[in-house]
Design an enzyme around this catalytic site. Structure first.
Site, short mmCIF file in Angstrom:
data_model
loop_
_atom_site.label_atom_id
_atom_site.label_comp_id
_atom_site.label_asym_id
_atom_site.label_seq_id
_atom_site.Cartn_x
_atom_site.Cartn_y
_atom_site.Cartn_z
CE LYS A 83 -4.55 0.61 2.43
NZ LYS A 83 -4.66 0.34 3.57
O1 G3P Z 1 -7.62 1.62 6.05
C1 G3P Z 1 -8.05 2.74 5.99
C2 G3P Z 1 -9.83 3.15 6.43
O2 G3P Z 1 -10.67 2.53 5.81
C3 G3P Z 1 -9.49 4.40 7.35
O3 G3P Z 1 -10.67 4.64 7.31
O4 G3P Z 1 -12.34 4.73 9.59
O5 G3P Z 1 -9.55 5.67 9.20
O6 G3P Z 1 -11.35 6.72 7.45
P1 G3P Z 1 -11.39 5.07 8.69
#
Ligand code: G3P
Length: 217
Positions: A83
């Protein structure tokens, strides 16, 4: 549509994988930082559980560092996906790593223009963050609609991995729009199962059954 879990928790991954509906895992530095032990060992264990794409993120921000970390991550297991962030160096690293046959997930995508760049750089996956757009009063799912349209126009092979899903409606809308994957925290996967009528219906079926057994006895 494929369903990934967005977590570094091996316990949660084991529990969800046992349900038979899990296609892959996404992690990020914030998620892996919460877990005890070496992150490489943890990613290796996760690959053994899921046997599908598992994203591990580089923390370098320069091209050379991303390439070095990307190679290290790719070596962990055949299922590993590298990633990289959607920056100039990240897009350059994506192009180079993809050219070597390494699967790359371009993350922190917040605009259709960025998604176009990820596809042009040969990314296997692009991760638009819908919840974080909603957080700033911008419709995150509208971004997914635009990316689906652009990728369909040119038949790009990059898979749209809807990230930062905060609730089941994000997942349902992603599926309706034809996104390839939704990645959700364990709590959101849990919510996908829930409907009060399922619980009420099951309770009634079982009560009726018990009553009938009592009459027959
Ligand atoms: O892993 C990336 C993403 O899914 C993060 O989500 O909830 O931290 O915005 P969030």
């Amino acid at each position: 549509m494929k369903l990934f879990v967005d977590t570094g928790s091996i316990k949660d991954i084991e529990a969800i994988a046992a349900l038979g509906i899990l296609d892959g895992v996404t992690t990020n530095p914030s998620l892996l930082a919460k877990e005890p032990g070496d992150f490489r060992d943890n990613l290796k264990k996760i690959c053994g559980i899921v046997k599908g794409p598992v994203s591990g993120e580089v923390t370098a921000t320069d091209y050379a560092g991303m390439m070095r970390e990307g190679h290290d991550i790719a070596k962990i297991d055949q299922y590993m996906v590298v990633k990289v962030p959607l920056t100039r160096d990240g897009i350059r690293a994506c192009k180079a790593l993809s050219g070597e046959g390494i699967a790359v997930n371009v993350t922190l995508c917040f605009s259709p223009a960025q998604a176009l760049l990820a596809a042009k750089a040969g990314a296997s996956f692009v991760s638009p963050f819908v919840g974080r757009l909603d957080d700033i009063a911008t419709n995150g799912m509208e971004l997914i609609r635009e990316i689906v349209e652009i990728y369909d126009n040119y038949d790009f092979k990059t898979e749209i991995l809807v990230a930062s899903c905060r609730h089941p409606i994000h997942v349902v809308e992603a599926a309706r729009m034809g996104a390839d994957i939704a990645t959700c925290p364990p709590a959101v996967i849990d919510q996908l199962f829930n409907h009060p009528l399922t619980n009420i219906g099951l309770e009634k079926f079982l009560k009726d059954w018990e009553k009938a057994q009592a009459v027959k006895a």
